[in-house]
Design a protein around this motif. Structure first.
Motif, PDB file in Angstrom:
ATOM      1  N   GLN A 289       0.800  -1.222   0.000  1.00  0.00           N
ATOM      2  CA  GLN A 289       0.000   0.000   0.000  1.00  0.00           C
ATOM      3  C   GLN A 289       0.832   1.272   0.000  1.00  0.00           C
ATOM      4  O   GLN A 289       0.291   2.362  -0.147  1.00  0.00           O
ATOM      5  N   THR A 290       2.144   1.162   0.187  1.00  0.00           N
ATOM      6  CA  THR A 290       2.985   2.347   0.270  1.00  0.00           C
ATOM      7  C   THR A 290       3.503   2.747  -1.109  1.00  0.00           C
ATOM      8  O   THR A 290       3.650   1.909  -1.987  1.00  0.00           O
ATOM      9  N   GLN A 291       3.799   4.013  -1.255  1.00  0.00           N
ATOM     10  CA  GLN A 291       4.335   4.532  -2.510  1.00  0.00           C
ATOM     11  C   GLN A 291       5.777   5.011  -2.376  1.00  0.00           C
ATOM     12  O   GLN A 291       6.401   5.384  -3.360  1.00  0.00           O
ATOM     13  N   ALA A 292       6.307   5.016  -1.168  1.00  0.00           N
ATOM     14  CA  ALA A 292       7.690   5.453  -0.966  1.00  0.00           C
ATOM     15  C   ALA A 292       8.646   4.378  -1.465  1.00  0.00           C
ATOM     16  O   ALA A 292       8.261   3.247  -1.753  1.00  0.00           O
ATOM     17  N   SER A 293       9.926   4.746  -1.574  1.00  0.00           N
ATOM     18  CA  SER A 293      10.925   3.807  -2.068  1.00  0.00           C
ATOM     19  C   SER A 293      11.098   2.653  -1.089  1.00  0.00           C
ATOM     20  O   SER A 293      10.787   2.763   0.100  1.00  0.00           O
ATOM     21  N   ALA A 294      11.612   1.542  -1.619  1.00  0.00           N
ATOM     22  CA  ALA A 294      11.814   0.353  -0.797  1.00  0.00           C
ATOM     23  C   ALA A 294      12.780   0.638   0.348  1.00  0.00           C
ATOM     24  O   ALA A 294      12.552   0.207   1.487  1.00  0.00           O
ATOM     25  N   LEU A 295      13.856   1.374   0.074  1.00  0.00           N
ATOM     26  CA  LEU A 295      14.853   1.675   1.098  1.00  0.00           C
ATOM     27  C   LEU A 295      14.253   2.547   2.198  1.00  0.00           C
ATOM     28  O   LEU A 295      14.465   2.299   3.395  1.00  0.00           O
ATOM     29  N   THR A 296      13.498   3.548   1.807  1.00  0.00           N
ATOM     30  CA  THR A 296      12.904   4.463   2.788  1.00  0.00           C
ATOM     31  C   THR A 296      11.915   3.733   3.698  1.00  0.00           C
ATOM     32  O   THR A 296      11.989   3.843   4.927  1.00  0.00           O
ATOM     33  N   MET A 297      10.990   2.983   3.104  1.00  0.00           N
ATOM     34  CA  MET A 297       9.984   2.300   3.905  1.00  0.00           C
ATOM     35  C   MET A 297      10.589   1.204   4.766  1.00  0.00           C
ATOM     36  O   MET A 297      10.170   0.993   5.905  1.00  0.00           O
ATOM     37  N   THR A 298      11.593   0.503   4.234  1.00  0.00           N
ATOM     38  CA  THR A 298      12.260  -0.524   5.033  1.00  0.00           C
ATOM     39  C   THR A 298      12.945   0.092   6.237  1.00  0.00           C
ATOM     40  O   THR A 298      12.888  -0.449   7.349  1.00  0.00           O
ATOM     41  N   THR A 299      13.587   1.243   6.034  1.00  0.00           N
ATOM     42  CA  THR A 299      14.278   1.915   7.134  1.00  0.00           C
ATOM     43  C   THR A 299      13.304   2.318   8.227  1.00  0.00           C
ATOM     44  O   THR A 299      13.528   2.053   9.416  1.00  0.00           O
ATOM     45  N   TYR A 300      12.214   2.958   7.841  1.00  0.00           N
ATOM     46  CA  TYR A 300      11.222   3.388   8.837  1.00  0.00           C
ATOM     47  C   TYR A 300      10.590   2.190   9.538  1.00  0.00           C
ATOM     48  O   TYR A 300      10.360   2.217  10.762  1.00  0.00           O
ATOM     49  N   ALA A 301      10.290   1.129   8.787  1.00  0.00           N
ATOM     50  CA  ALA A 301       9.682  -0.055   9.389  1.00  0.00           C
ATOM     51  C   ALA A 301      10.623  -0.703  10.397  1.00  0.00           C
ATOM     52  O   ALA A 301      10.202  -1.106  11.490  1.00  0.00           O
ATOM     53  N   VAL A 302      11.899  -0.801  10.042  1.00  0.00           N
ATOM     54  CA  VAL A 302      12.882  -1.391  10.956  1.00  0.00           C
ATOM     55  C   VAL A 302      13.075  -0.512  12.187  1.00  0.00           C
ATOM     56  O   VAL A 302      13.222  -1.024  13.312  1.00  0.00           O
ATOM     57  N   LEU A 303      13.050   0.804  12.024  1.00  0.00           N
ATOM     58  CA  LEU A 303      13.167   1.697  13.177  1.00  0.00           C
ATOM     59  C   LEU A 303      11.994   1.503  14.134  1.00  0.00           C
ATOM     60  O   LEU A 303      12.181   1.431  15.357  1.00  0.00           O
ATOM     61  N   TRP A 304      10.796   1.437  13.581  1.00  0.00           N
ATOM     62  CA  TRP A 304       9.623   1.189  14.424  1.00  0.00           C
ATOM     63  C   TRP A 304       9.729  -0.170  15.108  1.00  0.00           C
ATOM     64  O   TRP A 304       9.489  -0.296  16.316  1.00  0.00           O
ATOM     65  N   GLY A 305      10.092  -1.190  14.335  1.00  0.00           N
ATOM     66  CA  GLY A 305      10.198  -2.530  14.900  1.00  0.00           C
ATOM     67  C   GLY A 305      11.255  -2.637  15.972  1.00  0.00           C
ATOM     68  O   GLY A 305      11.065  -3.307  17.000  1.00  0.00           O
ATOM     69  N   THR A 306      12.392  -1.950  15.758  1.00  0.00           N
ATOM     70  CA  THR A 306      13.462  -1.960  16.758  1.00  0.00           C
ATOM     71  C   THR A 306      13.003  -1.297  18.052  1.00  0.00           C
ATOM     72  O   THR A 306      13.345  -1.744  19.155  1.00  0.00           O
ATOM     73  N   GLY A 307      12.214  -0.229  17.911  1.00  0.00           N
ATOM     74  CA  GLY A 307      11.677   0.431  19.099  1.00  0.00           C
ATOM     75  C   GLY A 307      10.756  -0.486  19.892  1.00  0.00           C
ATOM     76  O   GLY A 307      10.829  -0.540  21.127  1.00  0.00           O
ATOM     77  N   PHE A 308       9.910  -1.222  19.193  1.00  0.00           N
ATOM     78  CA  PHE A 308       9.025  -2.174  19.875  1.00  0.00           C
ATOM     79  C   PHE A 308       9.827  -3.300  20.525  1.00  0.00           C
ATOM     80  O   PHE A 308       9.510  -3.740  21.640  1.00  0.00           O
ATOM     81  N   LEU A 309      10.865  -3.784  19.833  1.00  0.00           N
ATOM     82  CA  LEU A 309      11.696  -4.852  20.403  1.00  0.00           C
ATOM     83  C   LEU A 309      12.491  -4.359  21.610  1.00  0.00           C
ATOM     84  O   LEU A 309      12.763  -5.126  22.531  1.00  0.00           O
ATOM     85  N   LEU A 310      12.871  -3.070  21.608  1.00  0.00           N
ATOM     86  CA  LEU A 310      13.600  -2.505  22.742  1.00  0.00           C
ATOM     87  C   LEU A 310      12.766  -2.586  24.014  1.00  0.00           C
ATOM     88  O   LEU A 310      13.300  -2.877  25.100  1.00  0.00           O
ATOM     89  N   ILE A 311      11.470  -2.366  23.876  1.00  0.00           N
ATOM     90  CA  ILE A 311      10.589  -2.453  25.043  1.00  0.00           C
ATOM     91  C   ILE A 311      10.611  -3.876  25.611  1.00  0.00           C
ATOM     92  O   ILE A 311      10.650  -4.067  26.833  1.00  0.00           O
TER      93      ILE A 311
END
Length: 297
Positions: A182-204
């Protein structure tokens, strides 16, 4: 000339997806090394923390800045981080602690089928009959590999908490794949943001286990395995996977995940000297035939 360029571009996408399957197959071996020393939550957090740092550096070097996202793209990035990165890893490792690896692979092989059904129901993506037939063939091939030919015996085992955990893992990865669609951003950009969010959840989840004395006690073999998991199993594999979703669609991309158990078996044969049985060879052949049929124009 235009048709030739398109053909070459498609060939590159398929080659990258085969490489993704090989890299994800290698994560099973690297994961075994890390899991023998660290807890599942700490292993997952260190993997994605390293991946997040590498993705940020790569994004800054490629674009020169940190691209901004729309509100909708931020929502999908957060959803991807929560499901495909945080929830998937927690469900997967929790299941591995309760059931054998071969049985978890039985459930992972359902991801392509569920994704194809979801794309058909919710997004009206239509495939030809031969493509749907290919999905079934690839599924049979994967199940043959992971069950070592004893498919019905594997199905007859008790359905317990470990199996429920794997259902959660499969659903998490399907949501991740559909969200990226569903996203229109580049693969690198969306992967980076997704991993940042996921890392934050895993940190908890991993916060109670973090400590200087813990990190300094980790062996070099585990650190090298974490480096592989972060750099290849996450950064490179996730970017190529995302590029393929944008290029050929979610249904035709996720079918390549059926190659992951096969690549794990092959790597185990070459690295760990584990034997290859007739059922693995037959299942691998069926898998390749199924993937070719799914991606047949």
């Amino acid at each position: 000339m235009r048709h030739l360029a398109i053909s070459l571009s498609s060939s590159t996408v398929y080659f990258k997806l085969v490489c993704v399957a090989l890299m994800w197959g290698g994560t099973f071996i690297a994961g075994r090394i890390v899991a023998a020393e660290l807890s599942p939550t700490l292993s997952a957090f260190l993997r994605f923390m390293l991946a997040a740092l590498l993705l940020i550096l790569l994004l800054l070097k490629t674009t020169g800045n940190f691209p901004s996202l729309s509100g909708q793209q931020h929502f999908y990035a957060m959803l991807m981080g929560l499901t495909g990165i945080c929830a998937y890893n927690l469900f997967f490792f929790a299941a591995l602690s309760r059931i054998e690896a071969g049985r978890t692979a039985l459930f992972v092989s359902l991801s392509p089928v569920l994704t194809v059904l979801a794309m058909r129901i919710f997004f009206k993506e239509r495939l030809k009959n031969i493509n749907y037939f290919g999905v079934c063939i690839a599924l049979i091939g994967t199940l043959t590999v992971v069950s070592k030919g004893a498919f019905f015996s594997a199905l007859q085992q008790t359905f317990g908490l470990g199996e429920i955990m794997m259902c959660g893992a499969v659903l998490s990865w399907v949501i991740y794949t559909l969200s990226f669609k569903q996203t229109q951003a580049s693969a690198l950009t969306m992967t980076t943001y997704a991993v940042l969010w996921g890392t934050g959840f895993l940190l908890i989840s991993a916060w109670p286990e973090l400590g200087y004395h813990v990190l300094t006690d980790i062996s070099w073999s585990s650190w090298l395995s974490i480096l592989y998991l972060g750099a290849f199993g996450t950064v490179l594999a996730f970017i190529w996977y995302a590029q393929a979703i944008h290029r050929i669609g979610a249904s035709k991309t996720i079918i390549f995940t059926n190659l992951v158990p096969i690549s794990a078996v092959l790597l185990a044969y070459f690295i760990l000297k584990e034997p290859i049985t007739w059922s693995m060879a037959v299942g691998a052949a069926l898998n390749f035939i199924g993937i070719l049929l799914v991606n047949k124009a």
